[in-house]
Design a protein around this motif. Sequence first.
Motif, PDB file in Angstrom:
ATOM      1  N   PRO A  77       0.830  -1.086   0.290  1.00 17.06           N
ATOM      2  CA  PRO A  77      -0.227  -0.086  -0.095  1.00 17.06           C
ATOM      3  C   PRO A  77       0.530   1.448  -0.112  1.00 17.06           C
ATOM      4  O   PRO A  77       1.929   1.261   0.151  1.00 17.06           O
ATOM      5  CB  PRO A  77      -0.511  -0.188   1.342  1.00 17.06           C
ATOM      6  N   THR A  78       0.380   1.933  -0.536  1.00 13.53           N
ATOM      7  CA  THR A  78       1.199   3.780  -0.641  1.00 13.53           C
ATOM      8  C   THR A  78       0.471   4.779   0.717  1.00 13.53           C
ATOM      9  O   THR A  78       0.146   5.831  -0.036  1.00 13.53           O
ATOM     10  CB  THR A  78       1.265   4.197  -2.187  1.00 13.53           C
ATOM     11  N   ASP A  79      -0.285   4.780   1.566  1.00 18.29           N
ATOM     12  CA  ASP A  79      -0.563   5.163   2.411  1.00 18.29           C
ATOM     13  C   ASP A  79      -1.445   6.265   2.422  1.00 18.29           C
ATOM     14  O   ASP A  79      -2.187   7.401   2.189  1.00 18.29           O
ATOM     15  CB  ASP A  79       0.400   6.346   3.401  1.00 18.29           C
ATOM     16  N   GLY A  80      -2.174   5.881   1.368  1.00 15.15           N
ATOM     17  CA  GLY A  80      -3.650   6.549   0.090  1.00 15.15           C
ATOM     18  C   GLY A  80      -3.626   7.031  -0.195  1.00 15.15           C
ATOM     19  O   GLY A  80      -3.835   8.045  -1.030  1.00 15.15           O
TER      20      GLY A  80
ATOM     21  N   LEU B  38      21.156  -0.896  -0.464  1.00 13.75           N
ATOM     22  CA  LEU B  38      20.111  -1.230   0.043  1.00 13.75           C
ATOM     23  C   LEU B  38      19.203  -0.586   1.185  1.00 13.75           C
ATOM     24  O   LEU B  38      18.863  -0.773   1.393  1.00 13.75           O
ATOM     25  CB  LEU B  38      21.160  -2.687   0.504  1.00 13.75           C
ATOM     26  N   LEU B  39      20.431   0.387   1.088  1.00 19.37           N
ATOM     27  CA  LEU B  39      19.958   1.407   2.071  1.00 19.37           C
ATOM     28  C   LEU B  39      18.723   1.846   2.201  1.00 19.37           C
ATOM     29  O   LEU B  39      18.286   2.121   2.735  1.00 19.37           O
ATOM     30  CB  LEU B  39      21.263   2.779   2.721  1.00 19.37           C
ATOM     31  N   MET B  40      18.504   1.919   0.777  1.00 20.30           N
ATOM     32  CA  MET B  40      17.361   2.714   0.713  1.00 20.30           C
ATOM     33  C   MET B  40      15.426   1.478   1.189  1.00 20.30           C
ATOM     34  O   MET B  40      15.008   2.392   1.526  1.00 20.30           O
ATOM     35  CB  MET B  40      17.502   2.915  -1.381  1.00 20.30           C
ATOM     36  N   TYR B  41      16.128   0.665   0.691  1.00 17.85           N
ATOM     37  CA  TYR B  41      14.665  -0.548   1.463  1.00 17.85           C
ATOM     38  C   TYR B  41      15.055  -0.523   2.850  1.00 17.85           C
ATOM     39  O   TYR B  41      14.106  -1.107   2.951  1.00 17.85           O
ATOM     40  CB  TYR B  41      15.714  -1.523   0.283  1.00 17.85           C
ATOM     41  N   ALA B  42      16.368  -0.544   3.590  1.00 19.33           N
ATOM     42  CA  ALA B  42      15.679   0.393   4.744  1.00 19.33           C
ATOM     43  C   ALA B  42      15.151   1.339   5.375  1.00 19.33           C
ATOM     44  O   ALA B  42      15.186   1.773   6.137  1.00 19.33           O
ATOM     45  CB  ALA B  42      17.247   0.037   5.247  1.00 19.33           C
ATOM     46  N   THR B  43      14.876   2.067   4.041  1.00 17.81           N
ATOM     47  CA  THR B  43      14.344   3.566   4.534  1.00 17.81           C
ATOM     48  C   THR B  43      13.371   3.705   3.607  1.00 17.81           C
ATOM     49  O   THR B  43      13.018   3.019   2.812  1.00 17.81           O
ATOM     50  CB  THR B  43      15.217   4.883   4.191  1.00 17.81           C
ATOM     51  N   PRO B  44      12.177   3.812   3.787  1.00 13.73           N
ATOM     52  CA  PRO B  44      10.438   3.978   3.218  1.00 13.73           C
ATOM     53  C   PRO B  44       9.568   4.538   2.202  1.00 13.73           C
ATOM     54  O   PRO B  44       9.977   5.999   2.394  1.00 13.73           O
ATOM     55  CB  PRO B  44       9.867   4.778   4.504  1.00 13.73           C
ATOM     56  N   VAL B  45      10.914   4.345   1.046  1.00 12.11           N
ATOM     57  CA  VAL B  45      11.022   4.696  -0.206  1.00 12.11           C
ATOM     58  C   VAL B  45       9.802   3.796  -0.755  1.00 12.11           C
ATOM     59  O   VAL B  45       9.333   4.673  -1.658  1.00 12.11           O
ATOM     60  CB  VAL B  45      12.539   5.095  -0.756  1.00 12.11           C
ATOM     61  N   VAL B  46      10.040   2.456  -1.527  1.00 10.22           N
ATOM     62  CA  VAL B  46       8.844   1.964  -1.975  1.00 10.22           C
ATOM     63  C   VAL B  46       7.721   1.831  -0.710  1.00 10.22           C
ATOM     64  O   VAL B  46       7.237   0.706  -1.498  1.00 10.22           O
ATOM     65  CB  VAL B  46       9.530   1.004  -2.222  1.00 10.22           C
TER      66      VAL B  46
ATOM     67  N   LEU C 277       5.930   3.822   6.187  1.00 15.28           N
ATOM     68  CA  LEU C 277       6.003   3.425   7.829  1.00 15.28           C
ATOM     69  C   LEU C 277       4.710   2.725   8.281  1.00 15.28           C
ATOM     70  O   LEU C 277       5.036   1.756   8.442  1.00 15.28           O
ATOM     71  CB  LEU C 277       6.802   4.504   8.340  1.00 15.28           C
ATOM     72  N   SER C 278       4.007   2.937   7.958  1.00 13.92           N
ATOM     73  CA  SER C 278       2.855   2.952   8.763  1.00 13.92           C
ATOM     74  C   SER C 278       2.540   1.764   7.746  1.00 13.92           C
ATOM     75  O   SER C 278       1.849   0.564   9.007  1.00 13.92           O
ATOM     76  CB  SER C 278       1.820   3.017   8.506  1.00 13.92           C
ATOM     77  N   PHE C 279       3.173   1.189   6.946  1.00 17.81           N
ATOM     78  CA  PHE C 279       2.619  -0.602   6.534  1.00 17.81           C
ATOM     79  C   PHE C 279       3.423  -1.652   7.788  1.00 17.81           C
ATOM     80  O   PHE C 279       3.337  -2.405   7.726  1.00 17.81           O
ATOM     81  CB  PHE C 279       3.292  -0.593   4.973  1.00 17.81           C
ATOM     82  N   LEU C 280       5.049  -0.839   8.518  1.00 19.66           N
ATOM     83  CA  LEU C 280       4.961  -1.672   9.152  1.00 19.66           C
ATOM     84  C   LEU C 280       5.198  -1.649  10.534  1.00 19.66           C
ATOM     85  O   LEU C 280       6.121  -2.990  11.487  1.00 19.66           O
ATOM     86  CB  LEU C 280       6.881  -1.332   8.903  1.00 19.66           C
ATOM     87  N   VAL C 281       4.413  -2.030  10.658  1.00 16.83           N
ATOM     88  CA  VAL C 281       3.145  -2.181  12.189  1.00 16.83           C
ATOM     89  C   VAL C 281       3.182  -3.287  12.640  1.00 16.83           C
ATOM     90  O   VAL C 281       2.583  -3.968  11.972  1.00 16.83           O
ATOM     91  CB  VAL C 281       1.832  -1.107  12.204  1.00 16.83           C
ATOM     92  N   GLU C 282       3.710  -4.061  13.408  1.00 15.97           N
ATOM     93  CA  GLU C 282       3.679  -4.783  14.380  1.00 15.97           C
ATOM     94  C   GLU C 282       4.857  -6.141  13.260  1.00 15.97           C
ATOM     95  O   GLU C 282       4.854  -7.576  13.491  1.00 15.97           O
ATOM     96  CB  GLU C 282       2.175  -5.480  13.786  1.00 15.97           C
TER      97      GLU C 282
END
Lengths: 300, 430
Positions: free
Chosen positions: A93-96, A221-229, A232-237
Amino acid sequence: MQSVLLEEEKKVELIVEPEAEEKWDLVIEPKSGLFDLRLKEVWNYRDLLVLFVKRDFKAQYKQTILGPLWHFIQPIFTTVVFLVVFSNIANIPTDGIPPILFYLSGITIWNYFASCLNGTSNTFVANAGIFGKVYFPRMILPLATVLSNLVKFSIQFLLLLSLLIYFSIQGVSINIGWSLLVLPLLLVVLAGLGLGLGIIISSLTTKYRDFSVLIGFGVQLLMYATPVVYPLSFLVEKSYRWFIVWNPLTPLVEAFRYALFGQGTVSASSILYSFGFMLVILLVGLIIFHKVERSFMDTV
Amino acid sequence: MSESVIKVENLSKQYRLGEVGTGTLAHDLNRWWHRMRGKEDPYLLVGEENDRETVGNSEYVWSLRDINFEVKQGEVLGIIGKNGAGKSTLLKILSRTTTPTSGSIKLKGRVASLLEVGTGFHPELSGRDNIFLNGSILGMSKSEIKSKFDEIVDFAKVDRYIDTPVKRYSSGMYVRLAFAVAAHLDPEILIVDEVLAVGDAEFQQKCLGKMRDVSINEGKTILFVSHSMAAVRNLCNRVIHLKNGSIQQNGDTAEVVNSYLTSNNTIKTSYDLSKSKRRSGSGVVQFLSMELRNEDGEVVNTVLTGDNVTLVFKLRASVSRATKIDLGFSFHNAYDEVLAALYSSYQDYYIEISDSEYINVYCVIPEFPFSAGQLVVRGRIEVAGEESDWPSEPLGIINIETGDFFRTSKINNKITTPFLMKGIWDSRSY
């Protein structure tokens, strides 16, 4: 200089002993103080800084037909690929936010950081030719990289803005307004992080090239550790969420989207954290860089 | 005028030989560990004198060791020495591209170092942009460059191409533009490396002339590193001779240059051409090597002006019999400009070989007329009008010192022309 000489002659006349303390304009010594960063000297060479930025910009697209248009093409193509892979195939998802805007905004802000980091991380090795022949404050070159990337960012940001306007005409809710004022702060923090990290790596690279190999795939690789794609809300839990949250780039990317679309997971304290992180990295970078710049020609 | 503007005190520079690898990391860690405990760098104690020709025991060498000297305002100081003597290291420290290991240099006034012309030139940018870029790199401010811009363009004579990328320039135009920028720097101290030896003779003369001009007329201090003794003699008031990282001699130009040249007997002055492939011609008769003999018949590599000098050419023939061999040789200066050439045929002398593979050809040059310096000798052989051998490498080098050319029992060091001549003098009142 003339007046300095005159003054000195006068002094010699007044003082009976001519062997009194002599005044030197420049002393070259093996060691310098840890915090003697000579930042004032950088200011004295600001003309050179501007010329390097111009050089980068003018020289980059010489003998290309599309010229600066290439600055648009790279983010557009990357957005298309992200649309297919992450939105259509992986269904993230893309946060709406409309996916095109979501990816393009992520790419635009990430590109700025990544190009600052990549550009400054080979300062010493790439410019050994000039550095070996003439002295000027070495910081000028990484600073020029950061500034010319800012120009590039501005161009890509225009693309993003025009797309935003198009979407808002289509009826998508857009948040452009006072929140944009936070943008310069975000850019400063990003530039500081990229620059600080970059000059640390470039300092280490002068002797051990291992780090330039690392940076090649590390940034990707760092890009994937950052909410680019993903937002952040997608990572809950998710168990690894803490890792992404503590990444000082995360609040910046989220804040950038929040400023544009009013969507994102960000707080003032998290931005403050990034800011503090940036200050530390930049200071450490400046100290290491200054230590290395004095004699790197021996090991490069 | 007599104020010191450069003061070098106990300057030393250490280098580590070999490659950067895992051993380097171990040394770095050891060094760091010593520093943490407040001890001295353990590797500073093990450095050796820097002599290229002997294999040392230590990985660390002192490229410069305890250098002390002062330069006064308006002086032109020459720095000479063999390759690896530490000249470039000294220049690098002076121009702040690296730091000393210990000791210090104190400077007064703005310093500009010209280790290269055209540093930072970008091929894609126009001449105009490059003038600004190069000028700023060398330390000029934008307004300074603006005010001198027309002068620079005029000096370089590239008005027409000023908005063309410099990659389109001829190499001559490129160098002229680069030098024009450097020539309009306005420092109190100018540090110049040998690099100005690029370009044609006219350009070199222009460089040397410009340097002499700024030192004499504007009271600028110049440090000049060179292998060309002629240029050093021409330009410098004082010379420092560096040897293996220490100052061997520091004093009057003529004195230091002369003792440098005589200490140079280890320099190779003749080459073995027997295996050289870089040559043209049929190969019927070829050069093997060349020898220089003095009046007593001893093999030498340094001769005095005015002596009778014998050149001995050792040849090898691939046929058992050859006639009409015409041997020629030429003398060249350090810039490879030919100063004189002589073929045996000019004097109707031809060499013959019969039933022998090797032959020596002797040529005596009476009263050797070249002034002190170095000559490069090149040779060429024709057999019956066809080229037989023309090596692209020189046969040898002749070191020349000032001798008693004029038979006056006085050594005349003032002569700076390449040739010497004698006249028969007379005067009559009327």
